[in-house]
Design a protein around this motif. Structure first.
Motif, PDB file in Angstrom:
ATOM      1  N   ARG A  98      27.142  27.651  49.214  1.00 37.67           N
ATOM      2  CA  ARG A  98      27.244  26.652  48.143  1.00 37.67           C
ATOM      3  C   ARG A  98      28.375  26.936  47.164  1.00 37.67           C
ATOM      4  N   PHE A  99      28.993  28.124  47.244  1.00 36.81           N
ATOM      5  CA  PHE A  99      30.110  28.445  46.353  1.00 36.81           C
ATOM      6  C   PHE A  99      31.453  28.474  47.082  1.00 36.81           C
ATOM      7  N   ASP A 100      31.473  27.998  48.328  1.00 40.84           N
ATOM      8  CA  ASP A 100      32.734  27.900  49.055  1.00 40.84           C
ATOM      9  C   ASP A 100      33.667  26.991  48.267  1.00 40.84           C
ATOM     10  N   GLY A 101      34.883  27.439  48.054  1.00 36.12           N
ATOM     11  CA  GLY A 101      35.850  26.672  47.280  1.00 36.12           C
ATOM     12  C   GLY A 101      35.896  27.051  45.809  1.00 36.12           C
ATOM     13  N   THR A 102      34.921  27.826  45.349  1.00 32.79           N
ATOM     14  CA  THR A 102      34.928  28.292  43.960  1.00 32.79           C
ATOM     15  C   THR A 102      35.997  29.372  43.828  1.00 32.79           C
ATOM     16  N   PRO A 103      36.903  29.233  42.870  1.00 39.08           N
ATOM     17  CA  PRO A 103      37.925  30.276  42.700  1.00 39.08           C
ATOM     18  C   PRO A 103      37.269  31.651  42.492  1.00 39.08           C
ATOM     19  N   TRP A 104      37.832  32.660  43.176  1.00 40.35           N
ATOM     20  CA  TRP A 104      37.222  33.993  43.145  1.00 40.35           C
ATOM     21  C   TRP A 104      37.119  34.548  41.739  1.00 40.35           C
ATOM     22  N   HIS A 105      38.086  34.265  40.880  1.00 40.98           N
ATOM     23  CA  HIS A 105      38.023  34.800  39.517  1.00 40.98           C
ATOM     24  C   HIS A 105      36.811  34.238  38.762  1.00 40.98           C
ATOM     25  N   GLU A 106      36.347  33.036  39.110  1.00 38.65           N
ATOM     26  CA  GLU A 106      35.151  32.478  38.462  1.00 38.65           C
ATOM     27  C   GLU A 106      33.893  33.220  38.889  1.00 38.65           C
ATOM     28  N   ILE A 107      33.839  33.619  40.144  1.00 44.54           N
ATOM     29  CA  ILE A 107      32.694  34.411  40.629  1.00 44.54           C
ATOM     30  C   ILE A 107      32.664  35.757  39.904  1.00 44.54           C
ATOM     31  N   GLU A 108      33.792  36.423  39.848  1.00 44.33           N
ATOM     32  CA  GLU A 108      33.855  37.708  39.150  1.00 44.33           C
ATOM     33  C   GLU A 108      33.538  37.555  37.668  1.00 44.33           C
TER      34      GLU A 108
END
Length: 196
Positions: A23-33
């Motif tokens: 469900r987070f595919d496409g979310t920029p990695w910096h937002e996850i971090e």
């Protein structure tokens, strides 16, 4: 030393290559971090109730923050205190908490040891588990070598290698590739249970 790699809260990848149904595919990695660091930095100042954690987060709390908190709880990085507050485990407390697998089917493998016919799956599962919870290769190797001896697995035989160290070294690719442990653990535990 236990490490933390900011896994995707859904598919657990530590890169921008997500599982197809994530469900987070496409979310920029910096937002996850950032979601993780918002939670971790807030809890680093002390235990907080979840409502206070949400209010004190440096950035607006959203579904990514909720998923990251859920992942931290599931991975035993955050626990609830007796008073209902959430607290961040210290590296030493986390290491102690996850050093002995308590989740089935890993618990069966760890407690009963492996038997000929499932050694490959049992070793695969334990190495993959220790990699997943963030143990270094050196710590993983030491724990699995000790397990081979202490569980009686090495004494049961069925290995081509001449020592427990050589057995574990032959499985280092499992650690490096970061494979999941569940399927291998289920298959190994099924064999172990049949041999009881």
């Amino acid at each position: 030393m236990v490490q933390f790699h900011y896994p995707c809260p859904d598919c657990r990848t530590t890169t921008s290559l997500h599982a197809p149904d994530c469900r987070f595919d496409g979310t920029p990695w910096h937002e996850i971090e950032l979601a993780y660091t918002n939670i971790l930095s807030t809890l680093a100042t002390g235990a907080k109730r979840e409502g206070h954690l949400r209010e004190q987060s440096p950035d607006r709390w959203d579904r990514l923050h909720s998923a990251a908190l859920s992942r931290l709880r599931h991975d035993q990085r955050v626990r609830e205190t007796a008073s209902g507050a959430l607290e961040l485990l210290s590296p030493a407390a986390f290491r102690e908490q996850v050093a002995v697998p308590t989740q089935e089917p890993l618990q069966t493998i760890y407690e009963e040891g492996s038997v000929p016919g499932c050694h490959d799956h049992a070793l695969f599962a334990l190495i993959a588990y220790y990699e997943m919870v963030g143990f270094s290769w050196g710590d993983t190797r030491e724990r699995v070598v000790d397990w081979l001896r202490e569980s009686g697995t090495w004494d049961r035989g069925g290995f081509e290698e001449g020592s427990p160290e050589a057995v574990v070294d032959s499985k280092r690719h499992v650690y490096i590739r970061g494979y999941g442990w569940r399927q291998a653990a289920e298959e190994a535990a099924a064999v172990i249970r049949r041999r009881r």
